[in-house]
Design a protein around this motif. Structure first.
Motif, short mmCIF file in Angstrom:
data_model
loop_
_atom_site.label_atom_id
_atom_site.label_comp_id
_atom_site.label_asym_id
_atom_site.label_seq_id
_atom_site.Cartn_x
_atom_site.Cartn_y
_atom_site.Cartn_z
N GLY A 75 -91.52 62.50 13.45
CA GLY A 75 -91.81 63.72 12.73
C GLY A 75 -90.89 64.03 11.57
N VAL A 76 -89.92 63.16 11.30
CA VAL A 76 -89.00 63.37 10.18
C VAL A 76 -89.36 62.37 9.09
CG1 VAL A 76 -86.59 63.35 9.44
CG2 VAL A 76 -87.18 64.20 11.72
N THR A 77 -89.50 62.87 7.86
CA THR A 77 -89.87 62.02 6.72
C THR A 77 -88.72 61.95 5.73
OG1 THR A 77 -92.17 62.70 6.98
CG2 THR A 77 -91.56 61.73 4.86
N MET A 78 -88.53 60.77 5.13
CA MET A 78 -87.48 60.59 4.13
C MET A 78 -88.06 59.82 2.94
SD MET A 78 -83.78 58.81 4.50
CE MET A 78 -83.24 60.21 5.47
N PRO A 79 -87.79 60.32 1.72
CA PRO A 79 -88.23 59.57 0.54
C PRO A 79 -87.33 58.34 0.33
CG PRO A 79 -87.05 61.56 -0.13
CD PRO A 79 -87.16 61.60 1.37
N VAL A 80 -87.95 57.26 -0.12
CA VAL A 80 -87.23 56.01 -0.36
C VAL A 80 -87.49 55.57 -1.79
CG1 VAL A 80 -87.02 53.56 0.27
CG2 VAL A 80 -87.41 55.29 2.05
N ARG A 81 -86.45 55.10 -2.43
CA ARG A 81 -86.57 54.46 -3.75
C ARG A 81 -86.09 53.04 -3.57
NH1 ARG A 81 -86.88 55.67 -9.14
NH2 ARG A 81 -85.92 54.12 -10.49
N TYR A 82 -87.01 52.09 -3.68
CA TYR A 82 -86.67 50.68 -3.53
C TYR A 82 -86.47 50.12 -4.93
CZ TYR A 82 -87.11 45.76 -2.26
OH TYR A 82 -86.90 44.42 -2.10
N ASP A 83 -85.20 49.87 -5.27
CA ASP A 83 -84.84 49.47 -6.64
C ASP A 83 -85.03 48.00 -6.96
OD1 ASP A 83 -84.25 51.93 -7.71
OD2 ASP A 83 -82.16 51.88 -7.07
N ALA A 84 -85.51 47.22 -6.01
CA ALA A 84 -85.67 45.79 -6.25
C ALA A 84 -87.11 45.45 -6.64
CB ALA A 84 -85.24 45.00 -5.02
N GLY A 85 -87.82 46.40 -7.23
CA GLY A 85 -89.18 46.13 -7.70
C GLY A 85 -90.23 46.32 -6.65
N ASP A 86 -91.21 45.43 -6.66
CA ASP A 86 -92.32 45.48 -5.70
C ASP A 86 -91.87 44.81 -4.40
OD1 ASP A 86 -94.73 45.43 -4.34
OD2 ASP A 86 -95.68 43.98 -5.67
#
Length: 143
Positions: A75-86
Motif C-alpha cells: 500500500g505504499v508507493t514511491m516514485p522512481v527515476r531510472y537514470d540509465a535509460g530504458d
C-alpha cells in the motif's frame, strides 16, 4: 621497551579495523521493501539501497534519457527515476522489481534494475514475491 611497539601495533590494527568497517558499511546496499524505506533500520535516505516493489500500472513514462515509474508494496508507493535509460528486457508494468540506488527528495533515483529473480532468490524470499504478486493482482482487479 616492548610497550611502545605494542602500542603502535595496537593503533595500526585499530585503525585498520575502523577503515575496513567504514568501507564495508558504505559498500552494502541495504535491501528494503518500499514500505520499509524510512521505517526500518538501514532503510533510511542518504544511503545506497535496493528496494523491492511492483511497477504500478500506467506509471511508466520516458523522461529524456531516464525512465520514470512508480513502485508499490504493502500500500505504499514511491516514485522512481531510472537514470540509465530504458530498463529494457522483461521490465514492464505490474511486475516485481528490485531497484538499486538512493532516495533523493522523495524520489528513488536508480541505476540498476533487477526484474527476473533467480531460483535461489525465489526459494529464500518466496513470501516477499507472493506478497508482491498478490498486491499486483488486487491492483488489476480494482482497475
Amino acid at each position: 621497551k616492548r610497550w611502545p611497539a605494542i602500542l603502535v601495533l595496537a593503533l595500526v590494527i585499530g585503525g585498520g579495523v575502523v577503515i575496513v568497517t567504514q568501507f564495508l558499511s558504505n559498500a552494502i546496499d541495504y535491501y528494503c521493501n518500499v514500505d520499509e524505506v524510512g521505517t526500518k533500520d538501514g532503510c533510511e535516505a542518504g544511503r545506497r539501497l535496493r528496494i523491492q516493489g511492483n511497477v504500478v500500472e500506467g506509471s511508466v513514462a520516458p523522461d529524456g534519457d531516464a525512465t520514470l515509474f512508480d513502485i508499490e508494496f504493502n500500500g505504499v508507493t514511491m516514485p522512481v527515476r531510472y537514470d540509465a535509460g530504458d530498463p529494457g528486457g522483461i521490465f514492464q508494468e505490474c511486475v516485481p522489481v528490485v531497484v538499486h540506488g538512493r532516495l533523493e527528495d522523495g524520489t528513488f533515483v536508480g541505476d540498476d534494475i533487477e526484474v527476473k529473480h533467480s531460483n535461489e532468490y525465489e526459494a529464500a524470499n518466496q513470501d516477499r514475491l507472493d506478497q508482491a504478486s498478490n498486491a499486483c493482482q488486487e491492483q488489476e482487479q480494482q482497475g
